[in-house]
Every structure is written in C-alpha cells, then in structure tokens.
Design an enzyme around this catalytic site. Structure first.
Site, PDB file in Angstrom:
ATOM      1  N   HIS A   1       0.661  -1.010  -0.098  1.00  0.00           N
ATOM      2  CA  HIS A   1       0.004   0.014  -0.125  1.00  0.00           C
ATOM      3  C   HIS A   1       0.707   0.897   0.065  1.00  0.00           C
ATOM      4  O   HIS A   1       2.181   1.486   0.842  1.00  0.00           O
ATOM      5  CB  HIS A   1      -0.883   0.363   1.365  1.00  0.00           C
TER       6      HIS A   1
ATOM      7  N   ASP B   1     -13.640   3.636   6.786  1.00  0.00           N
ATOM      8  CA  ASP B   1     -12.629   4.151   6.222  1.00  0.00           C
ATOM      9  C   ASP B   1     -12.778   4.474   4.919  1.00  0.00           C
ATOM     10  O   ASP B   1     -12.731   5.586   4.571  1.00  0.00           O
ATOM     11  CB  ASP B   1     -11.356   3.560   5.940  1.00  0.00           C
TER      12      ASP B   1
ATOM     13  N   ARG C   1     -12.676  13.598   3.794  1.00  0.00           N
ATOM     14  CA  ARG C   1     -10.806  13.964   4.304  1.00  0.00           C
ATOM     15  C   ARG C   1     -10.584  14.384   2.863  1.00  0.00           C
ATOM     16  O   ARG C   1     -10.432  15.584   2.976  1.00  0.00           O
ATOM     17  CB  ARG C   1     -10.124  12.524   4.903  1.00  0.00           C
TER      18      ARG C   1
ATOM     19  N   SER D   1      -6.500   5.359   8.279  1.00  0.00           N
ATOM     20  CA  SER D   1      -6.896   4.648   7.299  1.00  0.00           C
ATOM     21  C   SER D   1      -6.317   3.398   6.407  1.00  0.00           C
ATOM     22  O   SER D   1      -7.050   1.989   5.372  1.00  0.00           O
ATOM     23  CB  SER D   1      -6.899   5.936   5.699  1.00  0.00           C
TER      24      SER D   1
ATOM     25  N   LYS E   1      -7.635  -1.140   6.207  1.00  0.00           N
ATOM     26  CA  LYS E   1      -7.943  -1.658   5.251  1.00  0.00           C
ATOM     27  C   LYS E   1      -7.115  -3.124   5.302  1.00  0.00           C
ATOM     28  O   LYS E   1      -7.231  -3.985   4.549  1.00  0.00           O
ATOM     29  CB  LYS E   1      -7.058  -0.919   4.143  1.00  0.00           C
TER      30      LYS E   1
HETATM   31  N1  URA Z   1      -3.892   5.684   1.026  1.00  0.00           N
HETATM   32  C1  URA Z   1      -4.836   5.714   2.142  1.00  0.00           C
HETATM   33  O1  URA Z   1      -5.577   4.275   1.434  1.00  0.00           O
HETATM   34  N2  URA Z   1      -5.218   6.775   2.763  1.00  0.00           N
HETATM   35  C2  URA Z   1      -4.443   7.512   4.035  1.00  0.00           C
HETATM   36  O2  URA Z   1      -5.489   8.010   4.210  1.00  0.00           O
HETATM   37  C3  URA Z   1      -3.626   7.923   2.256  1.00  0.00           C
HETATM   38  C4  URA Z   1      -3.189   6.964   1.300  1.00  0.00           C
END
Ligand code: URA
Length: 438
Positions: free
Chosen positions: A84, A163, A170, A185, A189
C-alpha cells in the site's frame, strides 16, 4: 456517550479512549453520526493529533467496522501479501507491482482507494479500462484470488466501511495530511483485507502527504507497529515523491505507463521503484532468501511476459476490455494535447509534484466534491525530470485536457511548477529509507 462530547474532547486536545473511538466509528459506519459531525471530528484530529494508543485504537475500530477477511480457507498455507502506498503524484505503482508479485507466485488480494486530494487513486486509474470493475463481492474476491492469484478491489464487500466514509470526507475537507488519519486509513484496510505480510510504500516529499523525511519515518514506524501488534509482517520503504513518479500523471496516462513498465519499458525511476517494491514483497513473504534473488525473479517475470500476462488475466477477471492491455494507445485520450515550453535554458532542479497533481485534479482528473465524476483522459505527461538539461522553448511536459481553456490555465501553472537553474543537478534517489523487515 454522544458525538458532540467526543468532538469537543478532541477539539480541546484530550485523549480519546478505545470506547469513545469505538462509539464514534460505529456511529459513522451506521449513519447515526452525520457527515458534518464526522467532518468536524476529522478537523479536530487534524489539528490536535493523536497519541500512538489512540491511533492504534482508531485503526482497530475502523478495521472492525465491517467484515474482516480470513483468506486462508481459499489458499490454505499460502502467505497472502499486500502493498500500500501513502499516496503520491503519478503513483501507479500498484498497477505494475501487484501483477509482478502475483506472476512470481505470491497471491495478492488487495483493497485500494480512489483519488485523495492531489494524489491519484488506483481504482480511478483502473476504471480507465472500459468495463473494469473494482466494486466486487466478497465471493468474487475469494474466487479470483484462488483462480487468478491477483485481485484489486474497491472498498466494498463491507471491508473497513468506516474508512470508505471517512476517506471520501477527508478528500474534500482538507483533512488528508494527518499522520494518525493516514495510518489508521491504510492499516485498517490492510488488517480487514486479511493480508499476512504487507509492504508499505511511504511517500516523502512535495507530492506526498508527508513532506519531510522525519514525518515519513514517523508515519512508517507507526504503521509498522500497528501491523505487528495485529500479528502481521510489515516492512515500510520510504520513497521519493519530491517530483512526480515516472512521466505520466492522470488516470489513463498512468495505466499506459504501468503497462509499459510491465513490459520492462517504464521510465527509469518508476521501473526501479516497481522492481524494488515487488522484490520486497517476495522477501517479506519468504519467497526469496535475499534481495538479489528476489530482484532476479522479478526481472525474469517481466522479461518473459508473465507479469503482463497476469495483468491481462486480472483485467479480464474484473470485466475489463483486455484489448486495451495489448493496445494501450486505445485507452481514453484527451482531445487537446499541448506542449508546455521551457521558459528558460538550464537544468531542471525541481518539479513541484503537488502542483502537478493539483493541475491534474483541476483538468478533471480528480475530485473537488464528494462523488464528482473523473475524466480518465486528462493529465500531464512529463518530458523533462529533475536533472535534465533543457533549452528555452523545449517542451517540459504535455498537457492533456478536455478543452483549450483548461489547457491554457494548466500551461501557466506547469511552467511555474518547474525550477530551472544554470548549474547541473543530480537525479533524485528513489528509496530514502527502509523501516522494519531485515
Ligand atoms: N492511502 C490511504 O488508503 N489512506 C490515506 O489516508 C492515504 C493514502
């Protein structure tokens, strides 16, 4: 407990308890807490920050806001790997890394996001491929992971729904660049999607939410700690985002560049990053004993076409038109394409990646309001990166726009985004630090 007390406590710099965070996240997810209260709370967190304990509790509450996948019944004994990014400009890394890792034999089951502020999102990019769908059921997710070994899903199937809601808020309330909100966040996930091992690509620089190395390191440490607490293996790479990554910024343009990279023909910085991140995934999953062997395996699957074949199979499995993978020039393309001339001769010292990202949003490639549609064709194609020598009038980049008006506004901003000086300057390093792992 009530939401106003929780907002007020955070506004005044208090530390929220696990119970308060559970209550708030539960309320956001169920709809009992409306967007305006969630937005006020996000702004309070943005200004007041959170302790490490609060960030961990928030992450766990968000991960538990929906289903939490256990994928081991689908792939018994396998180590499921995820990666990620913390978000950047021109960051199409997942599009190339995930098929490469899968082609090396690692099952990759991944949940990705949409664009966030000036940074693009993997799901928006993949939706440039006609027919491709990120919103798939959990049953589809499991079947595809087993059959194809690669799945990239949007936040549906009731995974970390908190999220999904907070992310969209956001994006349009100026509350993205907050260490605890980013950490929660991303990690909520990752925990909900059931990966055993995670490689985090924490971006650092003007085109990232963490602009300085110490900030990026703090975010990386926090996410590595949360992952380990939840029993996952986590490594974080801190990588360059002072200038846009690769040459393409904009959804369809980035898909084209990712496909070129899967063929081994990507721009040097992007090709290097992709191969480093994929190698790290092999290492963390125990599929290679050392970095050199991991890198050799990665190079092989690119050279012999297995990485591209995996991408093709993945696109087909999620309903996308595979002809576009073989003919990326047929992806959506903008009607107006105009070169941006260098205002002076010299060497490119900096490209304000954030401004390039914001220009792309304003061209229609990102959202200004929740749920805005995206124009997949627009964006910016760089033709000179940091270190390049340019002469006055030479194209610095090309604007891909929906009409001449938006193109003209972009040209002036892009010229100003480039810093050109008389003296030479070296290329920028790609990997700045590594946290966790060996
Ligand atoms: N990627 C994400 O999944 N969340 C964030 O807040 C920033 C980047």
């Amino acid at each position: 407990m009530n939401p106003v007390d929780i907002i007020t406590k955070k506004r005044d710099g208090g530390e929220l308890t696990r119970q308060e965070l559970d209550f708030f996240i539960h309320g956001v997810t169920s709809g009992a807490i409306p967007d305006y209260q969630a937005a006020a709370w996000l702004m309070a967190v943005y200004f007041r920050g959170m302790t490490d304990q609060e960030t961990t509790d928030l992450t766990l509450a968000m991960a538990a806001s929906g289903d939490q996948l256990d994928l081991h019944d689908v792939l018994p004994g396998a180590i499921i790997v995820d990666k990620h990014s913390s978000g950047g400009v021109g960051d199409k890394t997942t599009l190339a890394v995930a098929p490469i890792a899968a082609a090396c034999g690692l099952p990759v089951g991944k949940m990705s996001g949409r664009g966030l502020s000036f940074s693009g999102g993997t799901i928006d990019k993949l939706e440039s491929i006609a027919g491709w769908k990120g919103e798939i059921s959990e049953a589809h997710f499991r079947r595809q992971l087993q059959e194809v070994g690669l799945v990239i899903a949007a936040q549906t199937a009731n995974l970390a729904p908190a999220d999904k809601l907070l992310y969209a808020l956001r994006d349009v309330t100026g509350t993205v660049p907050s260490l605890p909100l980013i950490a929660a966040s991303i990690m909520s996930k990752k925990l909900a999607a059931g990966a055993d091992a995670i490689v985090l690509d924490v971006k650092c620089g003007r085109g990232a939410f963490m602009e300085t190395l110490p900030e990026a390191q703090a975010l990386a440490r926090q996410m590595v700690a949360i992952g380990r607490l939840a029993g996952r293996k986590v490594t974080a790479l801190i990588t360059q985002m002072a200038q846009p990554l690769g040459l393409a910024v904009g959804n369809a343009l980035e898909v084209q560049e990712a496909i070129a990279t899967l063929r081994g023909q990507g721009p040097a910085d992007f090709q290097e990053l992709v191969e480093v991140v994929a190698s790290e995934m092999l290492l963390i999953a125990g599929a290679a004993n050392d970095r050199a062997r991991a890198r050799t395996h990665v190079s092989q699957v690119i050279a012999d076409g297995r990485a591209l074949a995996k991408f093709r199979a993945f696109v087909a499995a999620q309903g996308g038109d595979v002809h576009l993978v073989d003919h990326p020039e047929r992806l959506p393309s903008a009607p107006v394409q105009v070169a941006v001339p260098a205002p002076a001769s010299g060497y490119v010292h900096a490209i304000d990646a954030r401004e390039v990202g914001l220009v792309t949003v304003d061209l229609g490639g990102g959202r200004l309001k929740k749920g805005d549609p995206i124009d997949p064709a627009v964006g910016v194609l760089l033709r000179a990166k940091v270190g390049a020598q340019v002469t006055v009038g030479q194209p610095l980049c090309t604007v891909h726009a929906a009409n001449a008006g938006t193109a003209a506004a972009a040209i002036t901003r892009l010229q100003a985004a480039y810093t050109i000086k008389d003296d030479p300057t070296p290329d920028l390093a790609i990997v700045l630090d590594r946290i966790g792992g060996d």
